[in-house]
Design a protein around this motif. Structure first.
Motif, PDB file in Angstrom:
ATOM      1  N   LEU A  18       0.841  -1.199   0.000  1.00  0.00           N
ATOM      2  CA  LEU A  18       0.000   0.000   0.000  1.00  0.00           C
ATOM      3  C   LEU A  18       0.873   1.245   0.000  1.00  0.00           C
ATOM      4  O   LEU A  18       1.915   1.298   0.648  1.00  0.00           O
ATOM      5  N   THR A  19       0.424   2.245  -0.715  1.00  0.00           N
ATOM      6  CA  THR A  19       1.134   3.524  -0.734  1.00  0.00           C
ATOM      7  C   THR A  19       0.587   4.404   0.382  1.00  0.00           C
ATOM      8  O   THR A  19      -0.627   4.628   0.480  1.00  0.00           O
ATOM      9  N   ALA A  20       1.473   4.895   1.245  1.00  0.00           N
ATOM     10  CA  ALA A  20       1.048   5.723   2.367  1.00  0.00           C
ATOM     11  C   ALA A  20       2.206   6.593   2.832  1.00  0.00           C
ATOM     12  O   ALA A  20       3.375   6.359   2.471  1.00  0.00           O
ATOM     13  N   ASP A  21       1.888   7.608   3.608  1.00  0.00           N
ATOM     14  CA  ASP A  21       2.922   8.485   4.146  1.00  0.00           C
ATOM     15  C   ASP A  21       3.848   7.730   5.104  1.00  0.00           C
ATOM     16  O   ASP A  21       5.050   8.016   5.162  1.00  0.00           O
ATOM     17  N   PRO A 125      -4.856   2.032   2.646  1.00  0.00           N
ATOM     18  CA  PRO A 125      -4.224   2.410   3.910  1.00  0.00           C
ATOM     19  C   PRO A 125      -5.206   3.170   4.799  1.00  0.00           C
ATOM     20  O   PRO A 125      -6.331   3.459   4.396  1.00  0.00           O
ATOM     21  N   PHE A 126      -4.757   3.500   5.999  1.00  0.00           N
ATOM     22  CA  PHE A 126      -5.571   4.283   6.929  1.00  0.00           C
ATOM     23  C   PHE A 126      -5.382   5.771   6.659  1.00  0.00           C
ATOM     24  O   PHE A 126      -4.255   6.234   6.403  1.00  0.00           O
ATOM     25  N   ALA A 127      -6.473   6.502   6.755  1.00  0.00           N
ATOM     26  CA  ALA A 127      -6.416   7.962   6.711  1.00  0.00           C
ATOM     27  C   ALA A 127      -6.721   8.478   8.103  1.00  0.00           C
ATOM     28  O   ALA A 127      -7.752   8.134   8.700  1.00  0.00           O
ATOM     29  N   LEU A 128      -5.825   9.270   8.658  1.00  0.00           N
ATOM     30  CA  LEU A 128      -5.995   9.832   9.997  1.00  0.00           C
ATOM     31  C   LEU A 128      -6.185  11.330   9.870  1.00  0.00           C
ATOM     32  O   LEU A 128      -5.391  12.024   9.201  1.00  0.00           O
TER      33      LEU A 128
END
Length: 826
Positions: A18-21, A125-128
Motif C-alpha cells: 500500500l502507498t502511504a505516508d 491504507p488508513f487515513a488519519l
C-alpha cells in the motif's frame, strides 16, 4: 502534518504494497506509544507519533505531584528502548523527555486524532484526521490513547457540587481539611497517602478489601490505617452529597452521606476527591471501526494475541486494551512494532506461562490458553490478553483421581475452574444421608469460600483426567470487579448451586431455568438493616451468600429473636408457599449479601412442580411446629440470641463460650492457655460480657472476615486450612491488629519469654512453678509482638482452655451450632 518519512527501514512492514505516508502511525504517547515509537526508530521504520497534548505521556503527567510510580508486575521483564524503573513521577517524565530527544523520536504535539478510516472501501491504507485539520495516511495504526478522558463520576445526588473533584494534582495544596477520598485503586490510595500528612482523610472503599491496587500501595495504605489522620471505611457506598448552607471559608462546606456496615452515617467535610477510574472512549473507538465483545461499559476491545483489533492493521495497546500497568504497556508497544515489521515475536510473559503449563505435557502456551478459553465458559468474557494476565496469577493443577482438592470445613479461599475431567463433591442431605454431585468440564467450585469467608461446605475429590485452574482470592476478586460477565456468571452459578443442593434438588433443569428467568437481584445490607419486615408483601426468595441474619417476631408486644441463619442458607420461603405477607422480620446480624429470586418465577415453579412444593411444605411444617415451642421460650432465648448477635458472634466461626452455671472460677482455662503459649495467656476469662448464664470471655472468635488481617504491613496474619487465624513470626509489633480488633482479643507481648511451669505437673503433684507466673529474669525492652488465640494449633486434643475445664463449662463452637436451629423463615 506531512513531514518527510524516514524510509531507512530494515524490515518489511505489513501491507507494504500500500502507498502511504508512513508504515506506522502511533496515536498517543503514553508508555505504550513511546515504547512503540522507540522500537520503530530503532528498526528504521517510517512512522509518526501523534500526541493530543503539548507534552508526552499525559496520563503520568497528570499524576499527583511527587507520586511514586511502581514498576509492577515485578516478575515481568521490561522489553523496550525506553528505560523505566520505579521512581518519582517527575524523574520518570524527565528521563523519557531526555530519551525522546536523544533517540530523535518523530513526535508531533497538539495533534488530537478525530477520525481513523480505511481508504478504498477498506482495502487501502488508513487515513488519519486531526482536530486541527491536518491529515496523514499510514499502512498500519497503533492506538495507545488510554482512558484518561472518560473519568467515572460518583453517580449520586451532589456529585457535581463545588469541592467535589475527580483529579488531584498536588496534595500539598490542601491543609487542615477533612477530606473524603473515594476509590480502591492506586490513584485513590496514593491521593489519600499524599493528603494525610496535612489533613484528616477518610478513604471510602466499596468493598471489604483492596483487590485492584498494586501490592506496594496495598502495604502502604494498610500500614497508614493506624494513623490518626487516616481512616479506611470498608464496605461503604455513597448515598448523596449535600451542600452546607452558610459555611465559612475554613469550615466544611459539604455533608457526605454514606452507608457502611453499621448503616447510614454522615460526615461534614471540606472536599471530596473521587478516583473511580475511567471507561474506554467507546464511541470514539467504535467510530474507528473497532468492535467490543459486549455492551458492558467496562469492556475492552476484542484483540488478538498480537494486539490486532477486528480492523486489519489497527492495533490497540496499553490501558485501552485492558493493560493499565506501565511495564505491560511498554512491552506491548515494543512487541506490536515487531509484529508489524514481520519480525518473530515471543511475548515477554511466554516463558512464565510455559513454566506454569509444563504439567500438561508438550502443549504450547497458545494451545493451553485455547483449551482454557474454550472449555471454561466463565472466562468467555475475557480477552486473550486478560486471560494471559489472569493465568500468570493462577496455578494449573493435575490431581490424581480420588485426590482431595479440599476438605469440608477447610478454611481456604481459592477458586477452582475445571478445564478437563471432573470432580466429585461429597455432600450430606437433611436426613444425614451422604450423596455426591459430579461437576464436569467447564464448571467451577469454591465460590462460597471465595465470597462468604466461611469454611468449605463439602469435600471435593478429583475425577479421572482432571485438570484444574486454581486462582487466589485476590486475583479472582479483581477479575469479578473488572469483568462484568464474570461477576454475573458467578452470581448465577451460586444460585444454581443453592437450588440444586439445598433449596430444590428435585427440580429439573427446565424448572431451574424458569426460576432464574426473572433475573438475580444482588442486595447488600449493613449490620442492623432489615431485609424485610413482618407483614411486608413477599418480593422474593433470599439466598444468603455472605454474612448472617436474625429472624424475629413480635410476641406479646415484644420483638423476639427466634433464630440465626448464616451464609449458604435461605430465608423467605414460607411467604412463597402460602401467598401471604411475611410472617417474621429478617435483620442483618453483620454486613450481609443476599441474592434474591423474584417472587413471580418462584411461585410459578412451585405451582408447576408439586413435588418441590410438598418437600418445601414439609420443611416449613417442621419449623412451624418448632416455632410453637420456640415462642413459648422466647422471653428467655430471644434475648440471649439478640445478646450474642450484638456481641458480634454473627461473624464468628469459633467462639469461646462459658456457662456460668457450671463455671467454678478456677481459672484453669486461662492457666492452661498460658502454659501452652510460653507463659502468655491469650484468654481473659473474667473479662467480657455476660447475659443470664452465658459469658463471652475475651478470646479470639476467628471471624469470617478477620478485621485484624486488613491492616498487617508484613502480612503476618493468615487463616490456615483449618480455620484458625494465626499470627506468624514475621510480626513487626506495629500494633495495627490490636487497634483494629473490635473485640479486644489481641495483645502485645514479648514473643518468647522464659519457660513457665507445667500445668499438669503443678495441679497433680504440686511440683514446679505455677504456670502463668514468670520465672527468672527477662528483658523488659524486648520487642513486643501481637499474640492471640490460635486454637492451640499443632496440639493434640483441641484447645487447652476447653480441655482444662473440670466442669465442662467452657466450649469452643461456631455460633450456628450454639444458637437455636433456624425456625420459621418468613
Amino acid at each position: 502534518m506531512r513531514p518527510t518519512p524516514n524510509n531507512s527501514q530494515t524490515a518489511k512492514p505489513m501491507f507494504a504494497h500500500l502507498t502511504a505516508d508512513y508504515d506506522i502511525a502511533i496515536v498517543g504517547s503514553g508508555p505504550a506509544g513511546l515504547s512503540a515509537a522507540s522500537r520503530a526508530q530503532e528498526l528504521g521504520c517510517s512512522y509518526v507519533l501523534l500526541e493530543a497534548e503539548n507534552h508526552a505521556s499525559d496520563t503520568i503527567y497528570k499524576y499527583q505531584k511527587g507520586k511514586h510510580v511502581m514498576a509492577e508486575p515485578g516478575f515481568l521483564p521490561l522489553r523496550s528502548g525506553m528505560s523505566f524503573e520505579a521512581g518519582k513521577r517527575e524523574a520518570i517524565l524527565g528521563t523519557w523527555d531526555t530519551q525522546l530527544a536523544q533517540q530523535g523520536i518523530h513526535i508531533q504535539y497538539k495533534k488530537k486524532v478525530s477520525t481513523i478510516q480505511k481508504l478504498n472501501g477498506g482495502e487501502g491504507p488508513f487515513a488519519l484526521a486531526c482536530e486541527d485539520g491536518t491529515q496523514c495516511t499510514a499502512r498500519t495504526v497503533i492506538l495507545g490513547i488510554g482512558l484518561q478522558g472518560n473519568i467515572r463520576t460518583i453517580g449520586t445526588a451532589g456529585d457535581d457540587l463545588p469541592n467535589v473533584q475527580y483529579t488531584l494534582n498536588d496534595p500539598d495544596e490542601f491543609q487542615n481539611e477533612t477530606i473524603v477520598v473515594i476509590g480502591a485503586g492506586d490513584a485513590a490510595i496514593e491521593n489519600a497517602l499524599g493528603l494525610m500528612s496535612k489533613n484528616t482523610v477518610l478513604l471510602v472503599n466499596r468493598r471489604e478489601e483492596f483487590a485492584r491496587c498494586k501490592e506496594g500501595n496495598l502495604n502502604l495504605i494498610l500500614a497508614a490505617d493506624s494513623n490518626d489522620d487516616l481512616k479506611i471505611l470498608y464496605n461503604t457506598s455513597t448515598v448523596r452529597i449535600e451542600e452546607i448552607a452558610g459555611a465559612t471559608d475554613n469550615a466544611p462546606s459539604l455533608r457526605y452521606v454514606y452507608k457502611g456496615p453499621d448503616g447510614e452515617r454522615t460526615q461534614d467535610v471540606h472536599r471530596i476527591i473521587a478516583r473511580l477510574g475511567a471507561t474506554p472512549p467507546r464511541q470514539l473507538v467504535e467510530g474507528f471501526g473497532v468492535q467490543f465483545p459486549n455492551s458492558d461499559p467496562n469492556a475492552v476491545p476484542a484483540l488478538s494475541e498480537t494486539y490486532e483489533s477486528n480492523v486489519p492493521g489497527l492495533f490497540i495497546v496499553g490501558a485501552l486494551g485492558g493493560y493499565p500497568l506501565i511495564k505491560q504497556a511498554m512491552n506491548q508497544g515494543y512487541e506490536v512494532v515487531d509484529t508489524i515489521m514481520g519480525l518473530p515475536v515471543v511475548p515477554a510473559d511466554e516463558p512464565l506461562l510455559a513454566d506454569k503449563f509444563k504439567s500438561l505435557g508438550d502443549r504450547s502456551v497458545s494451545e493451553v490458553l485455547d483449551l482454557i478459553a474454550h472449555n471454561v465458559p466463565v472466562f468467555s468474557g475475557m480477552t486473550r490478553l486478560q486471560l494471559r494476565e489472569f493465568m500468570l496469577e493462577s496455578a494449573v493443577l493435575k490431581p490424581a483421581k480420588g485426590q482431595v482438592v479440599f476438605k469440608k470445613n477447610d478454611y481456604t479461599s481459592t477458586f477452582f475452574s475445571i478445564v478437563e475431567g471432573s470432580v466429585d463433591i461429597e455432600l450430606v442431605d437433611k436426613q444425614g444421608k451422604p450423596f455426591t454431585v459430579n461437576l464436569g468440564q467447564g464448571q467451577y467450585f469454591g465460590e462460597m469460600g471465595l465470597i462468604s469467608g466461611r469454611r468449605r461446605t463439602a469435600t471435593v475429590r478429583a475425577g479421572a483426567g482432571c485438570v484444574l485452574v486454581e486462582t487466589p482470592r485476590k486475583a479472582m476478586l479483581k477479575l469479578i470487579a473488572s469483568v462484568d460477565s464474570v461477576r454475573k456468571t458467578i452470581d448465577e452459578v451460586f444460585v444454581r448451586r443453592a437450588i440444586s443442593m439445598y433449596l430444590a434438588p428435585s427440580l429439573e433443569a427446565t424448572a431451574v431455568e424458569k426460576l432464574l428467568s426473572g433475573g438475580i437481584d444482588v442486595r447488600r445490607y449493613a449490620k442492623g438493616e432489615v431485609l424485610f419486615k413482618d407483614g411486608d408483601e413477599a418480593d422474593g426468595l433470599y439466598l444468603i451468600r455472605r454474612g448472617s441474619v436474625a429472624i424475629s417476631k413480635v410476641i406479646a408486644g415484644k420483638e423476639m429473636v427466634l433464630s440465626y441463619v448464616s451464609a449458604g442458607n435461605y430465608v423467605g420461603e414460607m411467604a412463597m408457599l402460602n401467598n401471604n405477607p411475611r410472617s417474621a422480620t429478617v435483620t442483618a446480624a453483620v454486613m450481609t449479601e443476599a441474592l434474591v429470586l423474584p417472587a413471580g418465577p418462584v411461585r410459578t415453579v412451585l405451582d408447576e412442580n408439586p413435588q418441590w412444593r410438598a418437600a418445601l411444605q414439609l420443611q416449613v411444617s417442621k419449623r412451624v411446629r418448632s416455632n410453637i415451642f420456640r415462642e413459648d421460650q422466647a422471653y428467655r432465648d430471644s434475648d440471649l440470641v439478640r445478646f450474642l448477635m450484638q456481641e458480634g458472634l454473627g461473624e464468628a466461626t469459633d467462639a469461646l463460650i462459658i456457662d456460668e452455671n457450671l463455671c467454678i472460677q478456677c481459672d484453669n482455662c486461662e492457666t492452661a492457655c498460658a502454659d501452652t503459649h510460653d507463659g502468655t495467656s491469650r484468654l481473659d476469662r473474667s473479662a467480657g460480657p455476660t447475659f443470664q448464664n452465658i459469658h463471652i470471655p475475651t478470646s479470639c472468635r476467628h471471624c469470617e472476615h478477620p478485621h485484624c488481617m486488613k491492616d498487617c504491613p508484613p502480612d503476618a496474619i493468615r487463616r490456615n486450612e483449618h480455620g484458625e487465624v494465626m499470627i506468624n513470626d514475621s510480626c513487626i509489633g506495629c500494633g495495627n491488629c490490636q487497634r483494629n480488633c473490635p473485640y479486644g482479643v489481641i495483645q502485645m507481648a514479648v514473643k518468647a519469654p522464659p519457660k513457665k511451669g507445667n500445668l499438669l505437673t503443678w495441679l497433680l503433684f504440686g511440683l514446679g512453678d505455677k504456670p502463668g507466673q514468670r520465672v527468672g529474669e527477662y528483658d523488659p525492652n524486648a520487642i513486643k509482638k501481637a499474640v492471640k488465640c490460635d486454637m492451640c494449633h499443632g496440639s493434640s486434643g483441641g484447645p487447652a482452655c476447653v480441655r482444662a475445664c473440670p466442669t465442662g463449662a467452657a466450649i469452643r463452637i461456631s455460633p450456628e451450632q450454639f444458637l437455636i436451629k433456624p425456625s420459621e423463615t418468613a
